[in-house]
Design an enzyme around this catalytic site. Structure first.
Site, PDB file in Angstrom:
ATOM      1  N   ASN A 108       0.781  -1.200   0.058  1.00 46.95           N
ATOM      2  CA  ASN A 108       0.010  -0.036   0.184  1.00 46.95           C
ATOM      3  C   ASN A 108       0.908   1.102  -0.039  1.00 46.95           C
ATOM      4  O   ASN A 108       2.159   1.184   0.588  1.00 46.95           O
ATOM      5  CB  ASN A 108      -0.846   0.101   1.110  1.00 46.95           C
ATOM      6  CG  ASN A 108      -1.913   1.227   1.310  1.00 46.95           C
ATOM      7  OD1 ASN A 108      -2.542   1.693   0.201  1.00 46.95           O
ATOM      8  ND2 ASN A 108      -1.867   1.588   2.280  1.00 46.95           N
ATOM      9  N   HIS A 110       0.813   5.114   1.428  1.00 46.12           N
ATOM     10  CA  HIS A 110       0.005   6.218   2.129  1.00 46.12           C
ATOM     11  C   HIS A 110       0.704   7.530   2.315  1.00 46.12           C
ATOM     12  O   HIS A 110       1.795   7.543   2.422  1.00 46.12           O
ATOM     13  CB  HIS A 110      -0.339   5.459   3.635  1.00 46.12           C
ATOM     14  CG  HIS A 110      -0.840   6.491   4.645  1.00 46.12           C
ATOM     15  ND1 HIS A 110      -2.251   6.532   4.365  1.00 46.12           N
ATOM     16  CD2 HIS A 110      -0.643   7.317   5.372  1.00 46.12           C
ATOM     17  CE1 HIS A 110      -2.785   7.388   5.353  1.00 46.12           C
ATOM     18  NE2 HIS A 110      -1.989   7.627   6.110  1.00 46.12           N
ATOM     19  N   SER A 137       4.414   6.990   2.537  1.00 50.37           N
ATOM     20  CA  SER A 137       5.197   5.687   3.035  1.00 50.37           C
ATOM     21  C   SER A 137       4.792   4.496   2.108  1.00 50.37           C
ATOM     22  O   SER A 137       3.576   4.438   1.902  1.00 50.37           O
ATOM     23  CB  SER A 137       4.670   5.306   4.373  1.00 50.37           C
ATOM     24  OG  SER A 137       5.174   6.133   5.359  1.00 50.37           O
ATOM     25  N   ASP A 146      -3.774   1.502   7.457  1.00 50.28           N
ATOM     26  CA  ASP A 146      -2.169   1.955   7.244  1.00 50.28           C
ATOM     27  C   ASP A 146      -1.268   1.529   7.883  1.00 50.28           C
ATOM     28  O   ASP A 146      -0.585   2.465   8.744  1.00 50.28           O
ATOM     29  CB  ASP A 146      -2.619   3.518   7.163  1.00 50.28           C
ATOM     30  CG  ASP A 146      -3.460   4.115   6.129  1.00 50.28           C
ATOM     31  OD1 ASP A 146      -3.685   3.566   5.137  1.00 50.28           O
ATOM     32  OD2 ASP A 146      -4.434   4.876   6.512  1.00 50.28           O
TER      33      ASP A 146
END
Ligand code: GAR
Length: 218
Positions: A108, A110, A137, A146
């Site tokens: 992911n 973020h 990040s 997250d």
């Protein structure tokens, strides 16, 4: 061997575009085999179609439960024998089962220097806190929102004249460098997640990941 990537989106898909461009430029040894959107109006769908990538619209509003929706997604991803799931602005919390299934092979991005500012409005929160640095990040996904081991952080200095929108634009630009870089590591088998720790070329990464310093050119 080329890795098979799926990208999950909900919106503009500028990070998806950065990955498409990096693959085209030979920077990532992979093929995007599927783009899934949970939003019908996500511009990322158009970006994928323009690049000739198969797309799938799976609207969570049509699923009886979170688990049903995630299982449907999982089914499609398994059919495509996906090696890596890339969340690129996929604004939906994933069930623990789904996350567990792709443990160590789901990334992911973020827009904050995690663990700071999980959730929304990260740029405004960084400005209000008077932070000198902000950024993004790239992390492996765990069941918490997250959260999960961070592979890389790209730093953006916060200036006195930054508004939420300006800072967001600066961070976005850095995201488009940061995400392809980490995906390239993973696809070259240089990045490994084991016991919630990350190894880059067999060297343990620090808790906040590889630090991509600010470069005014980018
Ligand atoms: C990006 O800024 C990404 O960091 C953020 O959504 C945006 C998607 O932009 N993701 C999150 O906030 C996840 N918690 P894009 O659709 O243009 O790639």
């Amino acid at each position: 061997m080329k890795k098979r990537i799926a990208v999950l989106i909900s919106g503009s898909g500028s990070n998806l575009q950065a990955v498409i461009d990096a693959i085209d430029a030979g920077m990532i040894n992979a093929e995007i085999v599927l783009v899934i959107s949970n939003k019908a109006d996500a511009y990322g769908i158009t970006r994928a179609q323009k690049a000739g990538i198969p797309t799938l619209l799976l609207q969570h509003t049509h699923s009886p439960s979170r688990t049903d929706f995630d299982l449907a997604m999982l089914d499609h991803l398994e059919q495509q024998r996906v090696d890596l799931v890339v969340l690129a602005g996929f604004m939906r919390i994933l069930s623990a089962e789904f996350v567990r299934h792709f443990c160590g092979r789901m990334l992911n991005i973020h827009p904050s220097l995690l663990p700071k500012y999980k959730g929304l409005h990260t740029h405004q929160r960084a400005i209000e806190a008077g932070d000198a640095e902000h950024g993004c990040s790239v992390h492996f996904v765990t069941a918490q929102l997250d959260d999960g081991p961070v592979a890389l952080q790209a730093i953006v200095p916060v200036t006195a004249t930054d508004t939420e929108q300006l800072l967001q634009q600066k961070v976005h630009k850095r995201e488009h460098i940061a995400y392809p870089k980490v995906i390239a590591w993973f696809c070259a088998d240089h990045l490994r997640c084991s016991d919630n720790k990350l190894y880059l070329n067999d060297e343990l990464l620090p808790a906040n990941g590889f630090k991509l310093a600010f470069d005014a050119q980018n």
